[in-house]
Structures are given as structure tokens and as C-alpha cells.
Design an enzyme around this catalytic site. Structure first.
Site, PDB file in Angstrom:
ATOM      1  N   TYR A 142       0.662  -1.081  -0.159  1.00 34.26           N
ATOM      2  CA  TYR A 142      -0.186  -0.066   0.038  1.00 34.26           C
ATOM      3  C   TYR A 142       0.820   1.321   0.135  1.00 34.26           C
ATOM      4  CZ  TYR A 142      -4.779  -2.055   0.908  1.00 34.26           C
ATOM      5  OH  TYR A 142      -5.854  -2.752   0.897  1.00 34.26           O
ATOM      6  N   LYS A 189       2.649 -15.632   2.238  1.00 28.92           N
ATOM      7  CA  LYS A 189       2.773 -16.145   1.001  1.00 28.92           C
ATOM      8  C   LYS A 189       4.307 -16.354   1.035  1.00 28.92           C
ATOM      9  CE  LYS A 189       1.271 -17.706  -3.069  1.00 28.92           C
ATOM     10  NZ  LYS A 189       0.368 -18.922  -3.145  1.00 28.92           N
ATOM     11  N   ASP A 221      -3.575 -18.253   0.178  1.00 28.61           N
ATOM     12  CA  ASP A 221      -4.434 -19.091  -0.849  1.00 28.61           C
ATOM     13  C   ASP A 221      -5.311 -20.021  -0.079  1.00 28.61           C
ATOM     14  OD1 ASP A 221      -2.198 -20.144  -0.881  1.00 28.61           O
ATOM     15  OD2 ASP A 221      -1.924 -20.629  -2.709  1.00 28.61           O
ATOM     16  N   ASP A 245      -6.471  -7.180   4.321  1.00 33.16           N
ATOM     17  CA  ASP A 245      -7.448  -6.504   3.449  1.00 33.16           C
ATOM     18  C   ASP A 245      -8.322  -7.601   2.914  1.00 33.16           C
ATOM     19  OD1 ASP A 245      -8.960  -4.364   2.668  1.00 33.16           O
ATOM     20  OD2 ASP A 245      -8.029  -4.709   0.581  1.00 33.16           O
ATOM     21  N   ASP A 249     -12.311  -9.108   4.569  1.00 34.47           N
ATOM     22  CA  ASP A 249     -13.548  -9.173   3.564  1.00 34.47           C
ATOM     23  C   ASP A 249     -14.179 -10.655   3.556  1.00 34.47           C
ATOM     24  OD1 ASP A 249     -13.324  -6.499   3.537  1.00 34.47           O
ATOM     25  OD2 ASP A 249     -13.761  -6.510   1.574  1.00 34.47           O
TER      26      ASP A 249
HETATM   27  C1  IPM Z   1     -10.325  -1.161   3.968  1.00 33.81           C
HETATM   28  C2  IPM Z   1     -10.685  -0.461   2.474  1.00 33.81           C
HETATM   29  C3  IPM Z   1      -9.507   0.388   2.136  1.00 33.81           C
HETATM   30  C4  IPM Z   1      -7.942  -0.598   2.261  1.00 33.81           C
HETATM   31  C5  IPM Z   1      -9.602   1.180   0.979  1.00 33.81           C
HETATM   32  C6  IPM Z   1     -10.855   2.121   0.966  1.00 33.81           C
HETATM   33  C7  IPM Z   1      -8.324   1.926   0.478  1.00 33.81           C
HETATM   34  O1  IPM Z   1     -10.634  -1.596   1.746  1.00 33.81           O
HETATM   35  O2  IPM Z   1     -10.361  -0.143   5.057  1.00 33.81           O
HETATM   36  O3  IPM Z   1     -10.184  -2.142   4.354  1.00 33.81           O
HETATM   37  O4  IPM Z   1      -7.928  -1.200   1.036  1.00 33.81           O
HETATM   38  O5  IPM Z   1      -7.477  -0.742   3.216  1.00 33.81           O
HETATM   39 MN    MN Z   2     -10.759  -3.324   2.727  1.00 34.37          MN
END
Ligand code: IPM
Ligand code: MN
Length: 373
Positions: A142, A189, A221, A245, A249
Site C-alpha cells: 500500500y 505467501k 490462498d 485486507d 472481507d
Molecule cells: C479498508 C478499505 C481500504 C483498504 C480502501 C478504501 C483503501 O478496503 O479499509 O479495508 O484497502 O485498506
Molecule cells: Mn478493505
């Protein structure tokens, strides 16, 4: 006690969910005799519109001086649809993380029994899950050098980590595991990446100091698959920025709805609390989105301030709303009455202030009317 809270409603549905979280905080303030001084400030697309900068200097100042930060969401369709735009809402959030050195993002994933029937995964797989994801937030790909070549035919993003950057988040993950089920799984990884091998070496060394905590390694993975197949094996998941990240999710599916998951991003001096969900621009202003993730972010904020009873009061109110079905559309079946965003917020605030089931007017609840007598 008096606390100053920086409030960043942000874009899309951010403002409407943050309003509900503030209602919950106001109810806490009144019930427990605290004063929360809110300072509202801007970040993301709304800040670009007003100032040309997704992170105005004033926002940094306000956040630095606050006891904690409550954040809504950022992002607008216009920017998602046009990758060529140079100034982007997300840059604001990334810079804020950097400015405040928020190096650790924590996402708790817990199944609420009432939501299991809504979850897309099988009940046997997701019952009684309790996972905490510790994601490194201030380094890695990032924040590495990135460039597009002059002819625009190639590009690169550098991923780099120092032992120091790995260590500080790792200690937090182990400390958390000591208070939980005493297991850390590092997701990486390491079969391909040098940075992942540095993570393994560093984490293994630190792990030796936490003798009561078991340490496990898993390739990312495989981890993405294991989280949906067999989530019970996890306690604390530790990972670098990008893998963390994605894994966060994926893990959201277990909770039954992304609309109820909150996260915290913490540093040495500052801490920011936000829902996992994004800005959902299409739902903006419709009063239909789930405010529980934002309300639970406020509960995490109170925990951080050491206000444990107060955080519990929010948690109990959220559980009660799920139990009674005073929830938004995302947690309802077809043709079922769904409460609006504001109604859910009202119920949570009322329940915090009353904290008594005997005050509930059960006849009215399912008609979407006043819920507290
Ligand atoms: C999060 C979001 C952010 C990230 C984006 C909006 C840049 O997905 O807070 O997880 O990838 O960190
Ligand atoms: Mn995110």
C-alpha cells in the site's frame, strides 16, 4: 468524564450510519454521566469537492487532538468509474493512517446466533465463531514506491517491510491471543515472497516469548479457503496489509452480514473506529442501510477509552435489536417488515437509556412504531 471525539462521516452512506452511532454515544453519555465533545471533519470525496484535497490539514489536526476518531466511509461512484483521476478519496484514508501511524487494524468476526439463518454459509460451519483479524496497516505494498512507465505499458508497486513494522503489530496480536483462545495464525505467501519470509522469521522469534500462545503459519490462498470451509480453527489471524485486507472481507461472510462488522485501526497515540462496509453510494440518503456496524464501531471506541460497561451497554442493545428483529432490510427475508436506518438507531439509543426489557412495547415493534413505552 469528558472525551473529545473526532467524527468523520465521509461519503455515501457514511453520514447516515455515523448519525446513528452518535445517537448511541449520546445515550451512553446521558446514562453514564459522560460528556462526548464531537468535532466533525471531512475526508474523502466530500473533502475533494470542498477543498480539492481528500485529507485537508484541518482533518489531520482535529484527529490528532481527539481522544478517538469515529469514521463512516469513503468513496464515490465517479472515482470508481474513472481510474485516470489523479486525486482520489482513498488517498485521504491512506494518508490519514500514515499521518497518525495507525499500524494495526483489528476486525473481530463473531457469529450472532440470530443471524445464522441469514448467512450464506452452512449453519454447522459458522456457529460459534470468534475470530480476531490483526492486519498490519501502515506499510507493505500500500505504501511502497509505485509507478507507471512513461509509455504506460508497465507499472510496479513495491512491497517492503522492516522487522520493526512487523514486530509492533505482532506483539499486539500475541497479547490479544493471550486474552482469547491462545492461538495466532500468520497468513502469508512465504513460498513466493521475501517479505513473507521475513514475516515468518520475525513472528516465530516473537512467538517464543509468548509461551502460552500456539503459533501456526498458513499460506494466504489456503487461508482464504480455510476461512470459509473450517473457520473454527482460527483464533487470532495475523497478516500483512494487502492479504489482511482481503482476508478480512472474506471472513465477513461468516458473520452473516457485512452490515454488522466494525473495525478499529490503532496506533501509539491515536485510534480510529469504522464499519467494514464501504460508502455504498447507491443507497445514500435512502435511510435503508444497516447502522449496526457503525454503532458497534462506537462500542469499540468506548472499549478503547476504557469504558467497558458503556461498550457492553451498546453491545447488549445491538443483540436485543437482532433478537427482536428490529433490523434493516439486509437482515430480513422477503416481505418482512424492515426498520429504517434511523429507527434502528432510535431503538438502540432507547434501549441503552432504559436497559429494561419490561419497557419494551412488543406490539409496536413489528409495526415499526415507537418501541419503548
Ligand atoms: C479498508 C478499505 C481500504 C483498504 C480502501 C478504501 C483503501 O478496503 O479499509 O479495508 O484497502 O485498506
Ligand atoms: Mn478493505
Amino acid at each position: 468524564m469528558k472525551y473529545s471525539i473526532a467524527v468523520i462521516p465521509g461519503d455515501g452512506i457514511g453520514p447516515e450510519v455515523t448519525t446513528q452511532a452518535k445517537k448511541a454515544l449520546d445515550a451512553v453519555a446521558e446514562t453514564y454521566g459522560h460528556v462526548f465533545l464531537y468535532k466533525e471533519t471531512q475526508l474523502g470525496a466530500c473533502a475533494i469537492e470542498k477543498t480539492g484535497d481528500p485529507l485537508p490539514a484541518e482533518t489531520i489536526e482535529i484527529c490528532k487532538n481527539a481522544d478517538a476518531i469515529l469514521f463512516g466511509a469513503i468513496g464515490e461512484i465517479k472515482y470508481d468509474n474513472d481510474p485516470s483521476l489523479k486525486i482520489r478519496p482513498e488517498q485521504g484514508l491512506l494518508r490519514l493512517r500514515n499521518e497518525l501511524e495507525l499500524f494495526c487494524n483489528i476486525t473481530p468476526i463473531k457469529t450472532y446466533p440470530k443471524l445464522i439463518k441469514n448467512a450464506p454459509l452452512k449453519k454447522e460451519i459458522i456457529a460459534e465463531i470468534d475470530i480476531a483479524i490483526y492486519r498490519e496497516l501502515s506499510a507493505g505494498i500500500y505504501f511502497g514506491d509505485k509507478e507507471v512507465s512513461k509509455d504506460k505499458k508497465s507499472a510496479f508497486d513495491v512491497c517492503s517491510y522492516t522487522v520493526e513494522e512487523i514486530s509492533r503489530v505482532t506483539h499486539l496480536a500475541f497479547k490479544a491471543a493471550q486474552e482469547r483462545n491462545k492461538k495466532v495464525t500468520l497468513v502469508d505467501k512465504a513460498n513466493v515472497l521475501e517479505t513473507s519470509r521475513l514475516w515468518r522469521k520475525t513472528v516465530a522469534k516473537i512467538g517464543k516469548k509468548y509461551k502460552d500462545v500456539a503459533l501456526d503459519f498458513m499460506l494466504v490462498d489456503n487461508a482464504a479457503m480455510q476461512i470459509v470451509l473450517h473457520p473454527k480453527q482460527f483464533d487470532v489471524i495475523l497478516s500483512e496489509n494487502l492479504f489482511g485486507d482481503i482476508i478480512s472481507d472474506v471472513a465477513c461472510v461468516i458473520g452473516g452480514s457485512i452490515g454488522i462488522l466494525a473495525s478499529s485501526s490503532i496506533g501509539e497515540k491515536n485510534a480510529l473506529f469504522e464499519p467494514i462496509h464501504g460508502s455504498f453510494p447507491k443507497a445514500k440518503g435512502k435511510d435503508i442501510v444497516n447502522p449496526l456496524a457503525s454503532i458497534l464501531s462506537a462500542a469499540m471506541l468506548l472499549e478503547y477509552l476504557g469504558l467497558h460497561d458503556e461498550a457492553d451497554a451498546i453491545q447488549r442493545a445491538v443483540e436485543k435489536s437482532l433478537e427482536l428483529g428490529i433490523t434493516t432490510q439486509d437482515l430480513k427475508g422477503k416481505n418482512q417488515y424492515a426498520a429504517s436506518t434511523a429507527k434502528v438507531g432510535d431503538f438502540i439509543a432507547d434501549y441503552i437509556a432504559n436497559q429494561e426489557d419490561s419497557n419494551l412495547n412488543f406490539t409496536n415493534i413489528h409495526m415499526g412504531q415507537s418501541t419503548i413505552i
